[in-house]
Write a protein that holds these residues in place. Sequence first.
Motif, PDB file in Angstrom:
ATOM      1  N   LEU A   1      -9.509 -21.850   7.947  1.00  0.00           N
ATOM      2  CA  LEU A   1      -8.222 -21.191   8.108  1.00  0.00           C
ATOM      3  C   LEU A   1      -8.326 -19.700   7.842  1.00  0.00           C
ATOM      4  O   LEU A   1      -7.786 -18.883   8.575  1.00  0.00           O
ATOM      5  CB  LEU A   1      -7.190 -21.823   7.170  1.00  0.00           C
ATOM      6  CG  LEU A   1      -6.588 -23.122   7.699  1.00  0.00           C
ATOM      7  CD1 LEU A   1      -5.683 -23.725   6.645  1.00  0.00           C
ATOM      8  CD2 LEU A   1      -5.829 -22.886   8.999  1.00  0.00           C
TER       9      LEU A   1
ATOM     10  N   ILE B   1      -9.940 -17.913  10.740  1.00  0.00           N
ATOM     11  CA  ILE B   1      -9.066 -17.788  11.904  1.00  0.00           C
ATOM     12  C   ILE B   1      -7.896 -16.856  11.591  1.00  0.00           C
ATOM     13  O   ILE B   1      -7.491 -16.036  12.408  1.00  0.00           O
ATOM     14  CB  ILE B   1      -8.567 -19.181  12.322  1.00  0.00           C
ATOM     15  CG1 ILE B   1      -9.763 -20.037  12.745  1.00  0.00           C
ATOM     16  CG2 ILE B   1      -7.580 -19.084  13.468  1.00  0.00           C
ATOM     17  CD1 ILE B   1      -9.498 -21.508  12.727  1.00  0.00           C
TER      18      ILE B   1
ATOM     19  N   VAL C   1      -6.787 -13.453  13.606  1.00  0.00           N
ATOM     20  CA  VAL C   1      -5.484 -13.206  14.218  1.00  0.00           C
ATOM     21  C   VAL C   1      -4.847 -11.957  13.638  1.00  0.00           C
ATOM     22  O   VAL C   1      -4.292 -11.126  14.350  1.00  0.00           O
ATOM     23  CB  VAL C   1      -4.577 -14.442  14.034  1.00  0.00           C
ATOM     24  CG1 VAL C   1      -3.158 -14.135  14.488  1.00  0.00           C
ATOM     25  CG2 VAL C   1      -5.136 -15.601  14.824  1.00  0.00           C
TER      26      VAL C   1
ATOM     27  N   ARG D   1     -16.470 -30.115  27.174  1.00  0.00           N
ATOM     28  CA  ARG D   1     -15.837 -28.866  26.759  1.00  0.00           C
ATOM     29  C   ARG D   1     -16.068 -28.639  25.277  1.00  0.00           C
ATOM     30  O   ARG D   1     -16.190 -29.593  24.509  1.00  0.00           O
ATOM     31  CB  ARG D   1     -14.338 -28.904  27.030  1.00  0.00           C
ATOM     32  CG  ARG D   1     -14.002 -28.629  28.473  1.00  0.00           C
ATOM     33  CD  ARG D   1     -12.521 -28.721  28.682  1.00  0.00           C
ATOM     34  NE  ARG D   1     -12.180 -28.354  30.036  1.00  0.00           N
ATOM     35  CZ  ARG D   1     -10.997 -28.590  30.576  1.00  0.00           C
ATOM     36  NH1 ARG D   1     -10.054 -29.180  29.872  1.00  0.00           N
ATOM     37  NH2 ARG D   1     -10.750 -28.243  31.812  1.00  0.00           N
TER      38      ARG D   1
ATOM     39  N   ALA E   1     -14.882 -25.793  22.113  1.00  0.00           N
ATOM     40  CA  ALA E   1     -14.246 -24.567  21.637  1.00  0.00           C
ATOM     41  C   ALA E   1     -14.844 -24.241  20.280  1.00  0.00           C
ATOM     42  O   ALA E   1     -15.009 -25.133  19.448  1.00  0.00           O
ATOM     43  CB  ALA E   1     -12.740 -24.767  21.517  1.00  0.00           C
TER      44      ALA E   1
ATOM     45  N   PHE F   1     -15.127 -21.344  16.906  1.00  0.00           N
ATOM     46  CA  PHE F   1     -14.679 -20.152  16.192  1.00  0.00           C
ATOM     47  C   PHE F   1     -15.770 -19.797  15.200  1.00  0.00           C
ATOM     48  O   PHE F   1     -16.248 -20.676  14.478  1.00  0.00           O
ATOM     49  CB  PHE F   1     -13.376 -20.435  15.421  1.00  0.00           C
ATOM     50  CG  PHE F   1     -12.280 -20.939  16.317  1.00  0.00           C
ATOM     51  CD1 PHE F   1     -11.448 -20.053  16.985  1.00  0.00           C
ATOM     52  CD2 PHE F   1     -12.107 -22.305  16.501  1.00  0.00           C
ATOM     53  CE1 PHE F   1     -10.455 -20.523  17.814  1.00  0.00           C
ATOM     54  CE2 PHE F   1     -11.115 -22.776  17.328  1.00  0.00           C
ATOM     55  CZ  PHE F   1     -10.281 -21.885  17.998  1.00  0.00           C
TER      56      PHE F   1
ATOM     57  N   ILE G   1     -15.105 -27.577  18.190  1.00  0.00           N
ATOM     58  CA  ILE G   1     -14.321 -28.743  18.593  1.00  0.00           C
ATOM     59  C   ILE G   1     -14.945 -29.202  19.899  1.00  0.00           C
ATOM     60  O   ILE G   1     -14.993 -28.454  20.876  1.00  0.00           O
ATOM     61  CB  ILE G   1     -12.841 -28.385  18.816  1.00  0.00           C
ATOM     62  CG1 ILE G   1     -12.288 -27.703  17.562  1.00  0.00           C
ATOM     63  CG2 ILE G   1     -12.040 -29.623  19.151  1.00  0.00           C
ATOM     64  CD1 ILE G   1     -10.901 -27.124  17.773  1.00  0.00           C
TER      65      ILE G   1
ATOM     66  N   GLN H   1     -13.759 -34.856  16.220  1.00  0.00           N
ATOM     67  CA  GLN H   1     -14.023 -33.799  17.191  1.00  0.00           C
ATOM     68  C   GLN H   1     -14.313 -32.433  16.592  1.00  0.00           C
ATOM     69  O   GLN H   1     -15.052 -31.651  17.147  1.00  0.00           O
ATOM     70  CB  GLN H   1     -12.803 -33.652  18.101  1.00  0.00           C
ATOM     71  CG  GLN H   1     -12.954 -34.348  19.404  1.00  0.00           C
ATOM     72  CD  GLN H   1     -11.716 -34.212  20.241  1.00  0.00           C
ATOM     73  OE1 GLN H   1     -10.684 -33.710  19.794  1.00  0.00           O
ATOM     74  NE2 GLN H   1     -11.807 -34.649  21.468  1.00  0.00           N
TER      75      GLN H   1
ATOM     76  N   LEU I   1      -1.254 -20.381  14.791  1.00  0.00           N
ATOM     77  CA  LEU I   1      -2.629 -20.850  14.726  1.00  0.00           C
ATOM     78  C   LEU I   1      -2.729 -22.337  14.982  1.00  0.00           C
ATOM     79  O   LEU I   1      -3.570 -22.811  15.745  1.00  0.00           O
ATOM     80  CB  LEU I   1      -3.187 -20.570  13.333  1.00  0.00           C
ATOM     81  CG  LEU I   1      -4.059 -19.338  13.252  1.00  0.00           C
ATOM     82  CD1 LEU I   1      -4.522 -19.163  11.829  1.00  0.00           C
ATOM     83  CD2 LEU I   1      -5.218 -19.465  14.202  1.00  0.00           C
TER      84      LEU I   1
ATOM     85  N   PHE J   1      -4.652 -24.289  17.747  1.00  0.00           N
ATOM     86  CA  PHE J   1      -5.636 -25.303  17.399  1.00  0.00           C
ATOM     87  C   PHE J   1      -5.356 -26.609  18.130  1.00  0.00           C
ATOM     88  O   PHE J   1      -6.234 -27.236  18.674  1.00  0.00           O
ATOM     89  CB  PHE J   1      -5.614 -25.518  15.885  1.00  0.00           C
ATOM     90  CG  PHE J   1      -6.892 -26.060  15.351  1.00  0.00           C
ATOM     91  CD1 PHE J   1      -8.019 -25.240  15.302  1.00  0.00           C
ATOM     92  CD2 PHE J   1      -6.976 -27.360  14.904  1.00  0.00           C
ATOM     93  CE1 PHE J   1      -9.216 -25.730  14.814  1.00  0.00           C
ATOM     94  CE2 PHE J   1      -8.164 -27.854  14.410  1.00  0.00           C
ATOM     95  CZ  PHE J   1      -9.290 -27.039  14.360  1.00  0.00           C
TER      96      PHE J   1
ATOM     97  N   CYS K   1      -6.109 -26.410  21.683  1.00  0.00           N
ATOM     98  CA  CYS K   1      -7.551 -26.523  21.791  1.00  0.00           C
ATOM     99  C   CYS K   1      -7.962 -27.977  21.879  1.00  0.00           C
ATOM    100  O   CYS K   1      -8.749 -28.379  22.705  1.00  0.00           O
ATOM    101  CB  CYS K   1      -8.182 -25.938  20.533  1.00  0.00           C
ATOM    102  SG  CYS K   1      -9.234 -24.568  20.869  1.00  0.00           S
ATOM    103  N   LYS K   2      -7.370 -28.747  20.977  1.00  0.00           N
ATOM    104  CA  LYS K   2      -7.676 -30.181  20.919  1.00  0.00           C
ATOM    105  C   LYS K   2      -7.339 -30.843  22.245  1.00  0.00           C
ATOM    106  O   LYS K   2      -8.054 -31.713  22.717  1.00  0.00           O
ATOM    107  CB  LYS K   2      -6.874 -30.840  19.793  1.00  0.00           C
ATOM    108  CG  LYS K   2      -7.456 -30.560  18.430  1.00  0.00           C
ATOM    109  CD  LYS K   2      -7.892 -31.863  17.783  1.00  0.00           C
ATOM    110  CE  LYS K   2      -8.592 -31.650  16.466  1.00  0.00           C
ATOM    111  NZ  LYS K   2      -9.400 -32.812  16.081  1.00  0.00           N
TER     112      LYS K   2
ATOM    113  N   TRP L   1      -7.224 -29.346  25.103  1.00  0.00           N
ATOM    114  CA  TRP L   1      -8.134 -28.831  26.121  1.00  0.00           C
ATOM    115  C   TRP L   1      -9.464 -29.599  26.111  1.00  0.00           C
ATOM    116  O   TRP L   1     -10.072 -29.818  27.148  1.00  0.00           O
ATOM    117  CB  TRP L   1      -8.355 -27.342  25.860  1.00  0.00           C
ATOM    118  CG  TRP L   1      -9.201 -26.656  26.884  1.00  0.00           C
ATOM    119  CD1 TRP L   1      -8.850 -26.341  28.158  1.00  0.00           C
ATOM    120  CD2 TRP L   1     -10.544 -26.187  26.716  1.00  0.00           C
ATOM    121  NE1 TRP L   1      -9.876 -25.720  28.797  1.00  0.00           N
ATOM    122  CE2 TRP L   1     -10.933 -25.609  27.938  1.00  0.00           C
ATOM    123  CE3 TRP L   1     -11.453 -26.206  25.653  1.00  0.00           C
ATOM    124  CZ2 TRP L   1     -12.194 -25.041  28.133  1.00  0.00           C
ATOM    125  CZ3 TRP L   1     -12.700 -25.643  25.849  1.00  0.00           C
ATOM    126  CH2 TRP L   1     -13.069 -25.066  27.075  1.00  0.00           C
TER     127      TRP L   1
END
Lengths: 1031, 545
Positions: free
Chosen positions: A7, A10, A14, A585, A587, A589, A611, A620, B10, B14, B17-18, B20
């Motif tokens: 957290l 991220i 942001v 796929r 993703a 961070f 993920i 995941q 956020l 998130f 994202c999941k 996606w």
Amino acid sequence: MRKPLRLLAIYSLVMLLCSISLYAQERKAVTGTVLSDDGSPLPGVTVRIKGSNRNTQTDARGSFRIPVQPGESLEFSFIGYESQSIKPGESGIVDVKMHTASSALEQVIVTGMGIKREKKALGYAAQDIKSVELLKNKDANLVNSLNGKIAGLNITNSGGAPGSSASIIIRGGTSLEGNNQPLFVIDGMPMDNSTGQGDNSAFDGSINQSTTYSNRAMDINPEDIESISVLKGPAAAAIYGLRAAAGAIVITTKKGSAGNITGTVSSRYTTNWVNRLPKQQGTYKQGSYYTGTLNNQTAYSWGDKFQPGDHIYNNMADFFKTANAFDNSLAISGGSQTGNFYLSASNLDQSGVVPTTNFTRSTVRFNGEQKIGIFTFGVNATYARSQTQKTLTGSGLWAAGGSGYMESIVAWPRNDDMKVWLNPDGSKHRLLPDLDLDLDTDNPYWILYRNPQSDKTTRFIGSAYVNAKVTNWLDVNYRLGVDNYYTQLSNLIAPGSSVKLGWQSGMLSETDRNYNYVNSNLMLTFHKTFHKDWDASLLLGTTSEDTYLKSNSARAENFTIPNFVSINNAAKENQYISQGISRTRLAGFYGDLRLSYKNMVYLSATGRNDISSTLPVKNQSFFYSSVSGSLVFTELLPKNNILSFGKVRASWAQVGKVAPPYQTATSLFGPELTIGGGFRNYWSRGNDELKPEATYSTEFGTEMRFLNGRLGMDFTYYITTSKDQILTPRVSNATGYILSSVNTGTIENKGMELTITATPVKNKNFSWEVMLNASHNKGVVKTLPGALPILYVTDVHLVNAKAASFNNGPFMGISGSTWQKDENGNLLLDWNTGYPVTSVSTTTYIGNREPDLLGGLNNSFSYKNFNLSFLWDFRVGGDVYNGTDYLLTLYGLSERTENRNSDITFSGVAKNPTTGKFEPVTKTVKASEKYYRDIYLNNAPFFLEKVNWLRLRSVSLSYSLPHSVLSQTPWLRGAVITATGTNLLLFTNYSGMDPETSTAGAGVIGSGSAGIDYCGVPATSGFTIGLNLKF
Amino acid sequence: MKKLLYILSLSIAFSSCKKWVDINDNPNSANATVPTAEQRLPPLIAQFCDAYESTGTRAAFLSQQLAVTYLSGGNNYNLTGWVSNSANIGWPWQCWYVNAAVNVKPLITAAEKVQAYHYAGVAKIIKAWGFGTLADVYGVMPYDQFDSVGIITPKFDEAAYIHEKVLALLDEGIADLQKTQGPAAPSLAKGDVLNNGKTDSWIRLAYGLKARFLNHTSNLPSFNAQAVLDAASKGPQTKDQSTIMQYVDEGPMVTSTAKEALQYSNTGTSARITLLYLNYLTNNYTGAPKGANNMEDPRVDSLVPSMADQNGVLHRTQGVDMTSGITNSGPVSYSYNAATNTFNKKDSIYVIMRKTPYAPAATDRIQSTGTRYTRRNAQGLLFTNAELRFIEAEIYFRQHKNVEALAAYKAGIQAHLELMAIPPAKITAFLSSSSVEQNAANLTLSNIMIQKYIALSYSPENWADLRRMNYCADAAGNYNEVTGVYKGFKRPAHVNALNYPNQTDWPRRFAIASYEINYNIEQVLKAAPGANNPNYITERIWWNK
């Protein structure tokens, strides 16, 4: 712990995105421009007031502005360049030209995410190789050009066929069943380097073990490469995420530089020949006495002796030819103060030592960059087209493709002229006309000329990026990349081939594969200097990857018009189609925090959360991290000329790895062709409990340079442990499945790497540089799933020996069958026959394919305009299974069968049938054909050899035209003539072909097929002459 | 507040994202939980048939019904030399476990969802049949831990244990088939490509199988002859009550072999008839029924192929004499030259089993007439009323009820003649000829078992009988023409001394399949410590001790 960290990362990302605020800090100042050696502006140079923490950085045009008090001097520093100190004059303008760092101490290396870092700042081992070194023994496959040059890299070329793959393993395999090869990254974007895309065995019977496929890094033109960094461990590569658990190969391509436009033309001609062939006996003819009666309807050579006057054919040696390759490339590059470009094209046309086989490749590349204000826009793009012509070397799945040509050649009886493969009337000349067609052995020439396989690939890899230098402490970088290729595979079985019945009237299989990969990457870099001695830098980023693979296959059987090759040329009911779609796929961070103090202490920590689409939803998302640090201890010592530089480093890292797609559920076969149609379960069991596997690595190292850098040493020790392996092992069929997805098993790799560099002589005219590297790795399997004693590598199954990983044993083991022994190690003999008692089990541990030591020795001599360099590489230990000799022995062609029918004595114990007790006995028996085939072959260790080699991998002599000549031709700026020999000398105790072998190529997962020699295309030696002109 | 907003945005990012990454549903195939019972049953039947009939073909090689052309090291050639090894007996194992049995559980689950009890019953019977058959050839195999999540090295169970499970499973199957299906259930006929939805045939099959499996224990002290007879009485009594697979001939131009008869595929062009089989068919063995009123068995031309000579006259194949030494280098395969109307090898006297040409024109030379079992559209006689009659004959004979034994023996012959579609008049004539034993007092166990051997051509059951009756050997294991049951059944000339060093060694079980040797060796050795030894295949299984 995991969640708050995630957290936080991220959150701060942001925050930064949303609150970018620019502020100015200016009073009265000194201004100037910083240029590089070649006159182009250098952005990002740190300009510091000496003895203070006031500093700034140059902008995109290389300009800077900094307030200075009288008496203060400016210090200019930039990684990869020698630092300078200048006192500003009256004018208040200071223009500086920075010089590239010549000493190794200031070396810069491209690390994760394309970030250039000073090598001395790294807390982990990383090594790189520059264009010049790479091209010295340029190979169509750039992986092969790395061989012997970098410590800890185990590169195995799969054979001498053009377009064949080479595998690269860094620090041993981390995955029992997954891909163990490093991630390939080109210009900041991951690229696919997979092998064996054609393996479609269930559809067209063609398996990896029986043919050659390319690894896709072959789509890169080696001439385009500026440098390759090898990030060896997870610590180096953690930032790339789960695909980098096995390390990363980071390729940076060439850029244009400001100033004159430069053109380069380079041409090479290469000739190749087979370096080693297996030996065959020339005493016995075709035939078999297995049952006591002579039978000539067999390909075996267990028959009668050659008689005077009989011709003994040299079928094998006569088969191979001298191969050629033409390799041409041209490039043009240039640039201005604000932009640069590089444009190249190349063409390679290579024939094989096996008739009809070849490899061709054409590439075009454009790299360009333009600066506008605080932005730099750039693009890297390459288009490649390659084609391989080949055919089956061994029999396919279910012997569907008959025998391959290498198996046929190795076993062809020497009383038969193999060149006669057609009858005078043009019909097929059969070796064994009395057998049913499917049981006959096809002539290699028939296979080559009638049953060709080919693959054609067109590929585009490109990325576009923008860098924004938002302030002097924040850079923003965004890159969008695509990797897209389209491969057409074709596999023909001509009517009349010795294959399974359904294909005897012809079979054509065609597969189109479309690979599409998109990568999006946003990265923020913050850097700040505190209290003059502290440097901090924080990188935050997010990435997404979308991989889509679609393959369409069509097959036609039983041609309607016998020799018309088309999928359409078959009745509808004999046409088959199949489609496979695979989509993944990811993703991610990530963050990377670096701190340094006084160029002496460096600390770095990374974290990444991925993920992944391929895991069950509940598993995941997962986080992993790394820390590393280094200390340049010579900074604490008084300056001296003996130990000029010394550093210790340590790192700890963790990387995840995920499953292939669609393994969380069991899928289906069907609709079925059998009566009534319907569905049944697929042969692989899904698992909805899969979780990511984790690789942990701990590494310690030291780097020292002596005598002003004339002698250097770099040593690394590491332990890598991979846990919770995601496996789809072959399992007991009684599970209901052939394969089953499971999630346990641990591999531990321990090893060390050593690099020594020296410059024994260096003066105006002559220099001599030496680089020695050596590495040792030991891979051990700790816990295999569910009491599974052994894990096998699919595709590497020979009859009596298999590539296997043993529980609590070696990762790169070999299992096989052995003669039975009692608990005291005495050989068990049969009381009646006197022969050793064989075993039907092929699960006994017989050897370890992992070498004890691998290394390379590179020497480079320069005298005026001449450069001579030679690269030796060596290997100590590690077993190779000589499966080719196994086949030769089975067929009675191995020299070891030459003393057949002689007497042979065994001592051991035998069970007395009357007493039922074992008694020591010594028996003399006949070494008959039956003995060799049924008993001798059953003891796999007979074919195992502990192999050492010393190989002159390459020797290269080049001559550059001197300035005195060049000055008379203003249009020509440089000319280099090169002569290179590859693989010219090989000293080895191995009895077979080239011991650098891997029967099933680089596409094999898990412990791979390295160290298994089975009828591969023999390796080659070669000689190249090249010309390189610069305009 | 600002912070909260960030965290909120956020978490939205998130979760999107999941979303996606939520793309892991296999687009190439439905999930294993999807197919319905009637979609599951046809492949279960087809794959079971493959496993069962492929076991039968292998048994036919071991049982000297079939010979094969010479191929050193060839799988079938090895089998005719009694060498079963991890390679040549792997298919029945894999086909059963991976292609067939693993579908039983999902089929039952799908069936129970819609109260399709008949499907569940059929699935249980097939499971019992497959395990029962394979346990009797392999001796040990995993049963309890088969298809268990999380177990990848299943433990092996003794065939004796599986035998008990199989009997219980057959009873469960019978009970399911006797239930009334739910209103939403598909009728059995929709998916039953074997007995066309006739629950009675399945129930009779289940009883028949009980009789077969119980009869295997005939040499054990616990043997209960009455239980066998009781089960047999509830099994198929007529041809129409038998369980017979009708395969499909798609013509020679179709390369897929999926619908054609297993014995057509399995015998290929290399299998040949043995002399022993031919002798049994032609009553040419020691103690065969003979008399003034002899008549040739009307089945011969259904069971062995013939070839036309150059004048168009048909001649039956010669049988390969497994003891003569010809198998040391022959027979070799041959080819036909239409231009010269000749064969290239004299071994063409051993005629191939496939009908050739496929559709002969009037002028074509008949190279082979083929056989009733090896046609593309042959019937697979999986379980017939004939078998039960012979089981009864054997039991009555042992009980010295010779009259009943004779009746059952004749009923068995009659049943098989009917299955072979012999015209009724010929059947009657043959049954009353002296080529069939007419006198109860003269009936021998050999007469019964040899007729059963013919009636069960290509059935795995023949090899069970051979082992049970100890081939033609005496108690010590030596060949004995006088006391032996299968007269003339001798060791093949090319029997492998590595596996069968002693004259008293006979094939007693299949080797362990390579899939278990390679991937499950610890469990194999726990259950069968001798599995590594070449002579493991001479170890007797539980009911044969």
